[in-house]
Enzyme design. Structure first.
Site, mmCIF file in Angstrom:
data_model
loop_
_atom_site.group_PDB
_atom_site.id
_atom_site.type_symbol
_atom_site.label_atom_id
_atom_site.label_comp_id
_atom_site.label_asym_id
_atom_site.label_seq_id
_atom_site.Cartn_x
_atom_site.Cartn_y
_atom_site.Cartn_z
ATOM 1 N N GLY A 165 11.824 -0.488 -0.732
ATOM 2 C CA GLY A 165 10.853 -0.890 0.227
ATOM 3 C C GLY A 165 9.700 0.469 0.232
ATOM 4 O O GLY A 165 8.919 0.196 1.026
ATOM 5 N N GLU A 275 13.088 -10.170 -9.803
ATOM 6 C CA GLU A 275 12.526 -10.563 -8.366
ATOM 7 C C GLU A 275 11.186 -11.271 -8.720
ATOM 8 O O GLU A 275 10.325 -10.659 -9.302
ATOM 9 C CB GLU A 275 12.373 -9.246 -7.424
ATOM 10 C CG GLU A 275 13.730 -8.730 -7.280
ATOM 11 C CD GLU A 275 13.804 -7.632 -6.292
ATOM 12 O OE1 GLU A 275 14.823 -7.427 -5.571
ATOM 13 O OE2 GLU A 275 12.814 -6.913 -6.258
ATOM 14 N N ARG A 302 20.890 -3.806 -12.289
ATOM 15 C CA ARG A 302 22.241 -3.445 -11.514
ATOM 16 C C ARG A 302 22.807 -4.575 -10.960
ATOM 17 O O ARG A 302 21.772 -5.549 -10.924
ATOM 18 C CB ARG A 302 21.940 -2.243 -10.835
ATOM 19 C CG ARG A 302 21.047 -2.648 -9.768
ATOM 20 C CD ARG A 302 20.743 -1.633 -8.590
ATOM 21 N NE ARG A 302 19.491 -1.678 -7.768
ATOM 22 C CZ ARG A 302 19.374 -2.443 -6.587
ATOM 23 N NH1 ARG A 302 20.229 -3.218 -6.222
ATOM 24 N NH2 ARG A 302 18.329 -2.426 -6.271
HETATM 25 P P1 ADP Z 1 11.206 -2.553 -4.023
HETATM 26 O O1 ADP Z 1 11.196 -1.744 -5.456
HETATM 27 O O2 ADP Z 1 10.941 -1.676 -3.112
HETATM 28 O O3 ADP Z 1 12.113 -3.479 -3.771
HETATM 29 P P2 ADP Z 1 9.193 -4.646 -4.627
HETATM 30 O O4 ADP Z 1 8.176 -4.536 -5.448
HETATM 31 O O5 ADP Z 1 10.626 -5.389 -4.986
HETATM 32 O O6 ADP Z 1 9.718 -3.312 -4.214
HETATM 33 O O7 ADP Z 1 8.834 -5.172 -3.161
HETATM 34 C C1 ADP Z 1 9.594 -5.097 -2.089
HETATM 35 C C2 ADP Z 1 8.979 -6.402 -1.052
HETATM 36 O O8 ADP Z 1 7.842 -6.206 -0.905
HETATM 37 C C3 ADP Z 1 9.234 -7.812 -1.780
HETATM 38 O O9 ADP Z 1 10.583 -8.483 -1.502
HETATM 39 C C4 ADP Z 1 8.168 -8.383 -0.736
HETATM 40 O O10 ADP Z 1 8.477 -8.948 0.497
HETATM 41 C C5 ADP Z 1 7.047 -7.254 -0.709
HETATM 42 N N1 ADP Z 1 5.842 -7.425 -1.682
HETATM 43 C C6 ADP Z 1 5.974 -6.734 -2.950
HETATM 44 N N2 ADP Z 1 4.772 -7.334 -3.629
HETATM 45 C C7 ADP Z 1 4.096 -8.064 -2.811
HETATM 46 C C8 ADP Z 1 2.720 -8.646 -3.203
HETATM 47 N N3 ADP Z 1 1.982 -8.592 -4.236
HETATM 48 N N4 ADP Z 1 2.372 -9.340 -2.009
HETATM 49 C C9 ADP Z 1 2.964 -9.563 -0.730
HETATM 50 N N5 ADP Z 1 4.407 -9.023 -0.696
HETATM 51 C C10 ADP Z 1 4.737 -8.184 -1.462
HETATM 52 P P1 ADP Z 2 18.670 -4.862 -3.413
HETATM 53 O O1 ADP Z 2 17.535 -5.136 -4.000
HETATM 54 O O2 ADP Z 2 20.055 -4.961 -4.194
HETATM 55 O O3 ADP Z 2 18.799 -5.779 -2.066
HETATM 56 P P2 ADP Z 2 18.102 -2.529 -1.790
HETATM 57 O O4 ADP Z 2 16.874 -2.627 -2.153
HETATM 58 O O5 ADP Z 2 18.724 -2.811 -0.547
HETATM 59 O O6 ADP Z 2 18.899 -3.560 -2.934
HETATM 60 O O7 ADP Z 2 18.981 -1.264 -2.365
HETATM 61 C C1 ADP Z 2 20.131 -1.297 -2.804
HETATM 62 C C2 ADP Z 2 20.686 0.289 -2.570
HETATM 63 O O8 ADP Z 2 19.917 0.992 -3.635
HETATM 64 C C3 ADP Z 2 20.593 0.836 -1.265
HETATM 65 O O9 ADP Z 2 21.830 1.508 -0.981
HETATM 66 C C4 ADP Z 2 19.230 1.477 -1.370
HETATM 67 O O10 ADP Z 2 19.254 2.424 -0.461
HETATM 68 C C5 ADP Z 2 19.404 1.594 -2.956
HETATM 69 N N1 ADP Z 2 17.897 2.234 -3.365
HETATM 70 C C6 ADP Z 2 17.235 1.218 -3.907
HETATM 71 N N2 ADP Z 2 16.204 1.573 -4.328
HETATM 72 C C7 ADP Z 2 16.311 3.022 -4.448
HETATM 73 C C8 ADP Z 2 15.375 4.079 -4.866
HETATM 74 N N3 ADP Z 2 14.390 3.833 -5.738
HETATM 75 N N4 ADP Z 2 15.750 5.058 -4.804
HETATM 76 C C9 ADP Z 2 17.037 5.374 -3.955
HETATM 77 N N5 ADP Z 2 17.716 4.516 -3.562
HETATM 78 C C10 ADP Z 2 17.332 3.248 -3.847
HETATM 79 MG MG MG Z 3 12.520 -5.236 -4.868
#
Ligand code: ADP
Ligand code: ADP
Ligand code: MG
Length: 669
Positions: A165, A275, A302
Site C-alpha cells: 500500500g 489482483e 507468493r
Molecule cells: P500494493 O502492491 O501496495 O498492494 P496495488 O497496486 O495492489 O498495490 O494497490 C493496492 C490498493 O490500492 C488496491 O487494492 C486498491 O484498493 C487501490 N488501487 C490500486 N490501483 C488503483 C486504481 N487504479 N484506482 C483505484 N484504486 C486503486
Molecule cells: P496480501 O497482499 O497478502 O494481503 P499484504 O499487502 O498485507 O499482503 O502484505 C503481506 C505481507 O508482506 C505483510 O507482512 C507486509 O508487511 C509485507 N509486504 C508486502 N509488500 C511489501 C513490500 N513491498 N515490502 C516489504 N514488505 C511487504
Molecule cells: Mg496489491
C-alpha cells in the site's frame, strides 16, 4: 516429499507452514531473531537457528545466513512465507544455486511480476485487461504529466516497485500533478530504492477482487476462485471474503481464465494471486444486474495473507499444495474438480488504534482470550496466530496479531459468526482493532455487501470513536468486580462484612471513575436487606450481580448483561456481547487525606475497620497530623487532621467497623 524444510519467516505464517509440514510428517527448521528467541514459531518447529538481531535487515532478510542455516540443518527446501524474502528473486536464485528448493515460483516469474510497470507490459501482450494508464520506461515529468492528461483525471501515481500500500498518490487535477509526482518518487526511492512510477486511471469506488492461481512444473494451471478484499485502510486489506458478493459464474470464469493467462505468461509455478481492480457500473434497476469491468493490477508471487478464506471455501490446504508442487508433483485437482462450498470471511486483528488514524501499537498481550476455534485448519471459526498470552507485539515487525477466519453456509451466517467470534476475542494490554472490526461487520454497507475500497471512509460515522458500553454499565461492572474481589480477600460473603454497618442504618460508599477521558462520581448504597443502589453522575439504578461461568451477570436497572472483566491495576477491562470498555476506579483510600472532613468533622473515606487512634479527647492537633488508622481491603490507611484544633470526642473504639462517611471523631476548631 521433502524430509525437512526451513521456514524463512516468523509469526503466524511460520506457524501456519509448520502446522501443515507436521501433518505431512515433514520436519521443520525455524529461524529467529533476538526478539523472537522465545517466539511461538520457534516452538512450532522441530529445530531452530538463531540468525541475528531483531531488525529484519539483521535477521529475516539476511538470506546468505538463512541459506547457511538450511544447509547446516540438512533442510532440502525453504518456504519463504509472505513478506520478507518471499518476492526476492535473488533469494530464489541463491536457493537454487545452493541446491535447495525455493518453495515458490521460479526466479524468472518473480522478476517478471516484480515491477508493476513491466508486469503490465507483459500482461498487455498476454491479452489480460489492464487499468488504462501509462507504464512506459520514459520517466520525464513532462511526459508523465501529459500521459495523466490523456488518461483523464483523477489519476493514481504508483511506485512501480511498490507494495504494502506504499508509494501511491491520487491526483485530482493537473495543477497538483507535479507535486504529487515528486512526493511519490521520493517515497518510492526511500522505501523501494527505485523511483520509477506508473500512472493509472483512478477507478472511483472500485472493488479489489483477486484470483488465487496455482501452477505445477508440468505446465498445468487452475484458479481457486476469487477473494474480495475491498475493505481497506491506507490501501491495505482489513477484511477479505470468498466468494465475492455479486460475482456471477460467467464473470468468475472470465476473471479466473484471465488470471491463469497471466500466470501462464510468466511460466508460473506454485501459489500466486492475480489482483484485479473492478469497476462497478451500477445498473439503474435494482435487480443486482451490476456490470463489473475488471482490470489487472498486479500479481503477488507468493502465498497471500488471506489464503485461509480460499481454504475454507475449497476445503484444500494451500500450503500442502505448495509443498507438493515444489516437490515436482502435479496439481492434486483439475479445474472441473474444484467447487465452492459456503462463504468465508477473514478479519485481520492488528495492534493499532483505529481512532487515531490506525496508528500501530506495541505492547504485551496481558490478556489474549479466543473463542472456541481451531488453528491452521478449516473450521467454522479458525484463528491463525503466532503469539500467545504474555507475548509482546514488538516495534520490529508488522502489527498483525492474528487472523480470524469464519466459514458458514451463507454470507449472512458467516457475518453473524464473525461478529460473535470478535466479541469473544479479548485482548488487553495494547490497542487493537477488534472493536473497530465489529463496527465494520455491523455497518450497513458491509452487512448489505455494498463493497468498495471507500467503505471505511463512507461509514466513518459508525466506525470511529464509538462507545458501545456506556458509563453506567462499565461502572456497574467495576463495582461488581470490586465487591467480589473484596469478598475474596475477606474470605466471606461481601454482604456479611457490611452487616456491621447496619446498626448505623444504610451504608453509603463514594466512588470515582475515569471513563472515556472523563471523570465520573458515583455512590453505592447498601440497604438493610443487602440490596445495592448505584448512582453514577446523578443517575441511580439498582445493581445486582452474580458469577456466571468465568464472567459475571450484571443487573443494572432493568437490564442484564453478561460480562467478562479483566482487572489490571486500577483499570477494569469489561467485555460484553455489545462491545468492550475500560474503566479506571480511583481508589479513594489511596487519597484518604483528601477525603476527610469539613469544619470539625472527621469522616471515614471508605468503609473499613478502625485499627487505632493516636490521639484522645482534649489533645491539641495540627493540620495534617495522623489521628487514626483504618483498615480496608487488607491495607492500612492513615487518617490525618483536616485542620488545627482540639479533639473533642472519639466516636469509635479500635476494632469497630465503620461505614463510608461515618464521623470518626469530633474536633473543636
Ligand atoms: P500494493 O502492491 O501496495 O498492494 P496495488 O497496486 O495492489 O498495490 O494497490 C493496492 C490498493 O490500492 C488496491 O487494492 C486498491 O484498493 C487501490 N488501487 C490500486 N490501483 C488503483 C486504481 N487504479 N484506482 C483505484 N484504486 C486503486
Ligand atoms: P496480501 O497482499 O497478502 O494481503 P499484504 O499487502 O498485507 O499482503 O502484505 C503481506 C505481507 O508482506 C505483510 O507482512 C507486509 O508487511 C509485507 N509486504 C508486502 N509488500 C511489501 C513490500 N513491498 N515490502 C516489504 N514488505 C511487504
Ligand atoms: Mg496489491
Amino acid at each position: 516429499m521433502f524430509k525437512k524444510i526451513l521456514i524463512a519467516n516468523r509469526g503466524e505464517i511460520a506457524c501456519r507452514v509448520a502446522a501443515t509440514a507436521r501433518r505431512m510428517a515433514v520436519k521443520t527448521v525455524a529461524v529467529y531473531s533476538d526478539a523472537d528467541a522465545a517466539a511461538k514459531h520457534v516452538q512450532a518447529c522441530d529445530e531452530a537457528v538463531h540468525i541475528g538481531g531483531s531488525a529484519p535487515e539483521d535477521s529475516y532478510l539476511r538470506w546468505e545466513r538463512i541459506i547457511e542455516a538450511a544447509k547446516a540443518t540438512g533442510a532440502q527446501a525453504i518456504h519463504p512465507g509472505y513478506g520478507f524474502l518471499s518476492e526476492n528473486e535473488a533469494f530464489a536464485s541463491a536457493c537454487l544455486e545452493a541446491g535447495l528448493v525455493f518453495i515458490g515460483p521460479p526466479a524468472s516469474a518473480i522478476r517478471a511480476m516484480g515491477l508493476k510497470a513491466q508486469s503490465k507490459q507483459l500482461m498487455e501482450k498476454a491479452g489480460v485487461p489492464l487499468v488504462p494508464g501509462y507504464h512506459g520506461a520514459d520517466q520525464a515529468p513532462a511526459l508523465l504529466a501529459r500521459e495523466a492528461g490523456r488518461i483523464g483525471y483523477p489519476v493514481l501515481i504508483k511506485a512501480s516497485a511498490g507494495g504494502g500500500g506504499k508509494g501511491m498518490r491520487t491526483v485530482d487535477k493537473a495543477e497538483d500533478f507535479a507535486a504529487a509526482l515528486a512526493s511519490c518518487q521520493r517515497e518510492a526511492r526511500n522505501s523501494f530504492g527505485d523511483e520509477a512510477v506508473l500512472v493509472e486511471k483512478y477507478v472511483t469506488r472500485p472493488r479489489h477482487i483477486e484470483i488465487q492461481v496455482f501452477g505445477d512444473s508440468q505446465g498445468n494451471y487452475v484458479y481457486l476462485f476469487e477473494r474480495d478484499c475491498s475493505v481497506q485502510r491506507r490501501h491495505q486489506k482489513v477484511l477479505e471474503e470468498a466468494p465475492a458478493p455479486g460475482m456471477t459464474p460467467a464473470l468468475r470464469k472470465q476473471m479466473g481464465e484471465a488470471a491463469v493467462a497471466a500466470a501462464r505468461a510468466v511460466n508460473y509455478v506454485g501459489a500466486g494471486t492475480v489482483e484485479f481492480i473492478v469497476e462497478q457500473a451500477k445498473s439503474v434497476d435494482s435487480s443486482r444486474g451490476d456490470s463489473m469491468n475488471f482490470f489487472f493490477m498486479e500479481m503477488n508471487t507468493r502465498l497471500q495473507v488471506e489464503h485461509p478464506v480460499t481454504e475454507a471455501i475449497t476445503g484444500l490446504d494451500l500450503v500442502e499444495w505448495q509443498l507438493r508442487v515444489a516437490c515436482g508433483e502435479p496439481l492434486p485437482l483439475r479445474q472441473e474438480q474444484l467447487r465452492i462450498d459456503g462463504h468465508a470471511i477473514e478479519a485481520r486483528i492488528c495492534a493499532e488504534n483505529p481512532d487515531n488514524n490506525f496508528l500501530p501499537a506495541t505492547g504485551t498481550l496481558r490478556v489474549y482470550r479466543k473463542p472456541e476455534c481451531s488453528s491452521f485448519e478449516r473450521a467454522p471459526v479458525r484463528i491463525d496466530d503466532g503469539v500467545r498470552e504474555g507475548d509482546a507485539i514488538s516495534p520490529y515487525y508488522d502489527s498483525m496479531i492474528a487472523k480470524l477466519i469464519v466459514h458458514a453456509d451463507t454470507r449472512e451466517q458467516a457475518l453473524a459468526r464473525l461478529d460473535e467470534a470478535l466479541a469473544a476475542t479479548h485482548i488487553v494490554g495494547l490497542a487493537t482493532n477488534v472493536q473497530f472490526l465489529r463496527h465494520v461487520v455491523q455497518s450497513r454497507s458491509f452487512a448489505q455487501a455494498d463493497l468498495d475500497t471507500a467503505l471505511i471512509p463512507r461509514e466513518a460515522a459508525v466506525l470511529f470513536n464509538q462507545q458501545p458500553v456506556g458509563l453506567e454499565l462499565a461502572a456497574a461492572a467495576a463495582v461488581a468486580q470490586t465487591l467480589l474481589d473484596e469478598q475474596a480477600l475477606e474470605g466471606n460473603d461481601p454482604f456479611s462484612r457490611r452487616d456491621g454497618w447496619r446498626s448505623h442504618g444504610v451504608a453509603t460508599r463514594r466512588l470515582e471513575f475515569q471513563f472515556g477521558g472523563e471523570q465520573a462520581k458515583a455512590q453505592l448504597v447498601t440497604s438493610h436487606d443487602g440490596g445495592l443502589q448505584l448512582t453514577v453522575n446523578g443517575r441511580s439504578f439498582p445493581l445486582t450481580f452474580r458469577r456466571q461461568g468465568s464472567g459475571l451477570e450484571i443487573g443494572h436497572g432493568d437490564q442484564r448483561t453478561r460480562a467478562l472483566i479483566y482487572t489490571l491495576g486500577e483499570t477494569d477491562h469489561v467485555f460484553t456481547a455489545r462491545g468492550a470498555a475500560q474503566i479506571v476506579s480511583i481508589d479513594l483510600l489511596a487519597h484518604a487525606g483528601e477525603g476527610v472532613a469539613e469544619g470539625g468533622r472527621l469522616t471515614a473515606p471508605m468503609p473499613g475497620k478502625v485499627v487505632s487512634f493516636s490521639v484522645k479527647a482534649g489533645d491539641k492537633v495540627s493540620k495534617g497530623q495522623a489521628l487514626a488508622v483504618m483498615e480496608a481491603m487488607k491495607m492500612e490507611h492513615t487518617i490525618a487532621a483536616p485542620a488545627d484544633g482540639t479533639v473533642a470526642e472519639l466516636l469509635y473504639a479500635p476494632g469497630d467497623q465503620v461505614a463510608e462517611g461515618a464521623e470518626l471523631l469530633k474536633i473543636a476548631v
